[in-house]
Scaffold this motif. Structure first.
Motif, mmCIF file in Angstrom:
data_model
loop_
_atom_site.group_PDB
_atom_site.id
_atom_site.type_symbol
_atom_site.label_atom_id
_atom_site.label_comp_id
_atom_site.label_asym_id
_atom_site.label_seq_id
_atom_site.Cartn_x
_atom_site.Cartn_y
_atom_site.Cartn_z
ATOM 1 N N ASP A 68 0.852 -1.187 0.000
ATOM 2 C CA ASP A 68 0.000 0.000 0.000
ATOM 3 C C ASP A 68 0.887 1.236 0.000
ATOM 4 O OD1 ASP A 68 -1.800 2.067 0.432
ATOM 5 O OD2 ASP A 68 -2.986 0.945 1.897
ATOM 6 N N LYS A 69 1.055 1.826 -1.150
ATOM 7 C CA LYS A 69 1.988 2.948 -1.339
ATOM 8 C C LYS A 69 1.642 4.185 -0.503
ATOM 9 C CE LYS A 69 4.439 0.960 -4.596
ATOM 10 N NZ LYS A 69 5.678 0.358 -4.255
ATOM 11 N N ARG A 70 0.460 4.203 0.120
ATOM 12 C CA ARG A 70 0.109 5.360 0.959
ATOM 13 C C ARG A 70 0.898 5.375 2.264
ATOM 14 N NH1 ARG A 70 -6.051 4.356 1.685
ATOM 15 N NH2 ARG A 70 -5.165 2.274 1.822
ATOM 16 N N TYR A 71 1.422 4.217 2.657
ATOM 17 C CA TYR A 71 2.096 4.103 3.945
ATOM 18 C C TYR A 71 3.611 4.082 3.787
ATOM 19 C CZ TYR A 71 -2.472 2.903 5.786
ATOM 20 O OH TYR A 71 -3.794 2.936 6.136
ATOM 21 N N VAL A 72 4.275 4.667 4.771
ATOM 22 C CA VAL A 72 5.728 4.606 4.866
ATOM 23 C C VAL A 72 6.053 3.574 5.931
ATOM 24 C CG1 VAL A 72 7.788 5.879 5.562
ATOM 25 C CG2 VAL A 72 6.066 6.991 4.140
ATOM 26 N N VAL A 73 6.977 2.686 5.616
ATOM 27 C CA VAL A 73 7.397 1.690 6.599
ATOM 28 C C VAL A 73 8.848 1.956 6.988
ATOM 29 C CG1 VAL A 73 5.737 -0.077 5.921
ATOM 30 C CG2 VAL A 73 7.947 0.028 4.770
ATOM 31 N N LEU A 74 9.182 1.518 8.177
ATOM 32 C CA LEU A 74 10.480 1.812 8.764
ATOM 33 C C LEU A 74 11.289 0.534 8.950
ATOM 34 C CD1 LEU A 74 8.953 4.110 11.487
ATOM 35 C CD2 LEU A 74 10.042 4.876 9.373
ATOM 36 N N HIS A 75 12.585 0.655 8.695
ATOM 37 C CA HIS A 75 13.498 -0.478 8.872
ATOM 38 C C HIS A 75 14.776 0.011 9.536
ATOM 39 C CE1 HIS A 75 11.257 -3.407 6.481
ATOM 40 N NE2 HIS A 75 10.899 -2.385 5.744
ATOM 41 N N PRO A 76 15.370 -0.837 10.368
ATOM 42 C CA PRO A 76 16.672 -0.475 10.947
ATOM 43 C C PRO A 76 17.744 -0.619 9.871
ATOM 44 C CG PRO A 76 16.082 -2.704 11.580
ATOM 45 C CD PRO A 76 14.913 -2.151 10.810
ATOM 46 N N THR A 77 18.812 0.123 10.027
ATOM 47 C CA THR A 77 19.945 -0.011 9.114
ATOM 48 C C THR A 77 20.990 -0.920 9.750
ATOM 49 O OG1 THR A 77 21.128 1.866 10.046
ATOM 50 C CG2 THR A 77 19.587 2.339 8.229
ATOM 51 N N SER A 78 21.952 -1.314 8.965
ATOM 52 C CA SER A 78 23.034 -2.129 9.524
ATOM 53 C C SER A 78 23.804 -1.328 10.580
ATOM 54 C CB SER A 78 23.970 -2.631 8.419
ATOM 55 O OG SER A 78 24.500 -1.546 7.701
#
Length: 157
Positions: free
Chosen positions: A97-107
């Motif tokens: 769903d392109k309306r949402y931004v999702v978050l991920h940790p970086t290395s």
């Protein structure tokens, strides 16, 4: 947790309060003493809280982070901009769903977590070495219960 009482009778709110205060005191001191010698820029507890949520729930949305932490969405958004600028979190559009931004940790955030966890352990080991052997055994034996308690506390309300 209604009680720390082992008898199943009247809840022992004093013991629950004492445990809560002890855990918070330990957390504060471990955080305060653990950055020395790590080469890591000290991060506020608020920023570390956000990173921990994202690391535990990769792909989480900003609103979900705010809800899990019980914080205002605008405050979390501002802190996330700082974490993105520091290279500790990535923001991407949700594939489904392109309306949402999702978050991920970086290395880099994972590297920092590893370094900090090692530093936290050293701080606890140093202080723990001053405990009596029986007290160290009591703490070690309580770890499974404390981990379960942490899991219960982390559940969404």
């Amino acid at each position: 947790m209604a009680s720390l009482s082992t008898t199943g009778q009247q809840p022992d709110t004093d013991k629950s309060r004492e445990l809560a205060v002890a855990i918070l005191d330990i957390s504060f001191e471990v955080h305060r003493k653990s950055h020395e010698g790590t080469g890591i820029l000290p991060l506020s507890s608020g920023l570390l809280d956000i990173i921990r949520v994202i690391e535990r729930h990769p792909g989480i949305t900003v609103a979900e982070v705010a809800a899990r932490l019980g914080r205002q969405l605008s405050n979390v958004s501002a802190q996330l901009r700082e974490l993105v600028a520091l290279g500790l979190v990535t923001r991407t559009r949700d594939v489904a769903d392109k309306r949402y931004v999702v978050l991920h940790p970086t290395s880099e955030s994972q590297r920092i977590r590893t370094v900090l966890e090692r530093a936290w352990a050293e701080v606890l080991e140093s202080a723990g070495s001053r405990l009596l052997p029986a007290e160290r055994e009591q703490l070690a034996a309580s770890l499974p219960a404390l981990e379960r308690l942490a899991g219960f506390l982390a559940e969404p309300e």
